[in-house]
Scaffold this motif. Structure first.
Motif: not given
Length: 492
Positions: A141-144, A333-338, A343-344, A385-393
């Motif tokens: 999902f991070g890559l997506f 972000s996809g690598r650290v969201v877990d 908070p990310l 900031g945007g990259g830390a929103v969509i795929s982690p969410n």
């Protein structure tokens, strides 16, 4: 059937993922790349404000209408089959748009494109859920998210480049022509690589046609008033009465779904999904966030083209820093969201608010020859900031959803995004043009740069407001997760 037993080998599933994300990127590109073509379309086809709004928001409207039933059908029967149908229709609709002799035909083609995109996107989300599990799903999902972020932000640049290649009169047609060979190439590859089997819900049954009709009417009556909002003096205030129809159809839909479920059947929307706080809050965050993003790109394009007089290709380049920053940020972000969790997303939203606010200020205070570069720098910050929103969410939203329900759960999230897009586009563009009309004596032509400065500032306040609402939802979700984590310890 478990995830592990249905997942193919690593090489095959990443190839299937590549096909899914490529097609998803095509559908998202058509949300943003068409923006820079609107002035050319207006001139070539003599399109008015309502027609131009339908070309942009009509796509989102049709997209939203078909999402949930398409996701439900894919979950019940075959995501692969729905994917193939959607891609075929998308290619045909793109061809119709490319050769459109009139604005009416173009609007019809765009609506058909939106329907095809609505068929495709739930299958993409469902297939990613099916192909990957655990931390690998977060990375996927991070890559997506990185690729979708690139598609959203590079869309205006690509659109401007195609218009420059094709010329000011017919260059906009290349925006649609490019989809045709891509669809033809991707179809046989998808047929070979996408998984032919998938897990199904135990006892899954009918598609719930009555529920689909009520849901479609509710979505249509909710989105249409916003789609028809342009900010011009000619907007019909009677359109807002459709929101009364929305309340009626939404009530009928909720009543029918409850009745259908009590009869032992599977409704088109399983409301028990919303009992999951991770899912419910994720949908609210993505809905309000997407109310801001497409509207931001559109009003930025309008400002730099109409206010600063930039050519489409250069207007689109302002979003390149956002695209690159969001792609890198999304992948990381996809690598650290877990590990970092909600908070990310909170931190990402804060950066977006700061970046958009800075962007609006710099647009106002810098000399016109410097403004595009200054705005690009501010968009770089927002992109981080945007990259830390969509795929982690997306990852957090679907973390507790069963694989068998991945398509419909993803489609509800996507429906929220499309509703947010329609509302945000209407609110921001109406604010932009209402300011222009108000300060320029009721006429949008010949407005000064000062007028466009005010229009852009006011529309940016609207989009920042949507991001702030998303931030509030993210903070509430982070707090509820913290409370839930502490609660078991307090009982010991």
């Amino acid at each position: 059937m478990t995830d592990e037993r249905t997942a193919p080998d690593d090489r095959t599933k990443w190839r299937a993922f590549a096909i899914c994300v490529s097609v998803a990127a095509l559908t998202i590109l058509d949300l943003s790349k068409v923006n820079v073509g609107l002035p050319s379309i207006e001139e070539a086809l003599d399109a008015g404000p309502t027609a131009l709004q339908l070309i942009v928001a009509g796509y989102a409207l049709a997209f939203g209408l078909i999402l949930v039933p398409a996701g439900r059908y894919g979950d019940l029967h075959s995501r692969r089959r729905m994917f193939m149908i959607g891609l075929s229709v998308f290619g045909a609709a793109s061809l119709a748009c490319a050769v459109a002799p009139s604005v009416g035909v173009l609007i019809g083609g765009r609506i058909l494109q939106g329907i095809a995109a609505g068929l495709l996107m739930p299958q993409v989300i469902g297939l990613i859920q099916q192909l990957f599990v655990g931390k690998e799903r977060g990375r996927a999902f991070g890559l997506f998210g990185a690729i979708i972020g690139l598609s959203t932000a590079f869309g205006p640049t690509l659109g401007g480049l195609l218009i420059a290649i094709g010329g000011p009169e017919d260059g906009w047609r290349l925006l649609f022509w490019m989809n045709v060979p891509l669809a033809i190439i991707l179809l046989p590859i998808a047929a070979r690589l996408l998984p032919k089997q998938q897990p199904h819900e135990a006892g899954a049954g009918s598609l719930d046609p009555v529920g689909i009709v009520f849901l479609g009417l509710a979505v249509l009556s909710l989105m249409l008033p916003f789609v028809l909002t342009t900010g011009s003096p000619g907007d019909d205030p009677a359109r807002w009465w459709l929101l009364v129809a929305f309340a009626v159809f939404a009530g009928l839909f909720a009543w029918w779904e409850g009745r259908y479920q009590r009869a032992g059947k599977t409704p088109v929307v399983d409301f028990s999904l919303f009992k999951l706080g991770s899912y419910r809050n994720g949908v609210l965050i993505s809905t309000t966030y997407f109310a801001a993003m497409p509207a931001t790109f559109l009003t930025l394009t309008l400002f730099v083209q109409q206010g600063l007089g930039l050519e489409p290709v250069f207007a689109g380049m302002i979003t390149i820093p956002f695209a690159l920053a969001s792609a890198v940020s999304s992948w990381l972000s996809g690598r650290v969201v877990d590990r970092l969790g909600r908070p990310l997303v909170v931190g990402g939203l804060v950066l977006v608010v700061v970046g958009f606010s800075l962007n609006s200020v710099l647009a106002f205070i810098t000399p016109p020859e410097i403004t595009p570069y200054a705005m690009g720098a501010a968009m770089l910050l927002a992109g981080i900031g945007g990259g830390a929103v969509i795929s982690p969410n997306q990852t957090l939203m679907l973390a507790d959803i069963p694989v068998a329900s991945g398509g419909v759960a993803g489609s509800i999230g996507q429906l929220g995004q499309r509703i947010g897009t329609a509302v945000g586009l209407a609110a921001a563009t109406a604010t932009f043009y209402a300011t222009v009309y108000s300060e320029n004596g009721g006429d949008a032509s010949g407005a000064s740069l000062d007028v466009y400065h005010d229009a852009y500032r006011n529309s940016t306040l609207v989009t920042i407001g949507f991001v702030v609402v998303a931030l509030v939802f993210a903070l509430l979700d982070a707090r509820s997760r913290k409370v839930a984590a502490v609660a078991p310890d307090s009982t010991k």
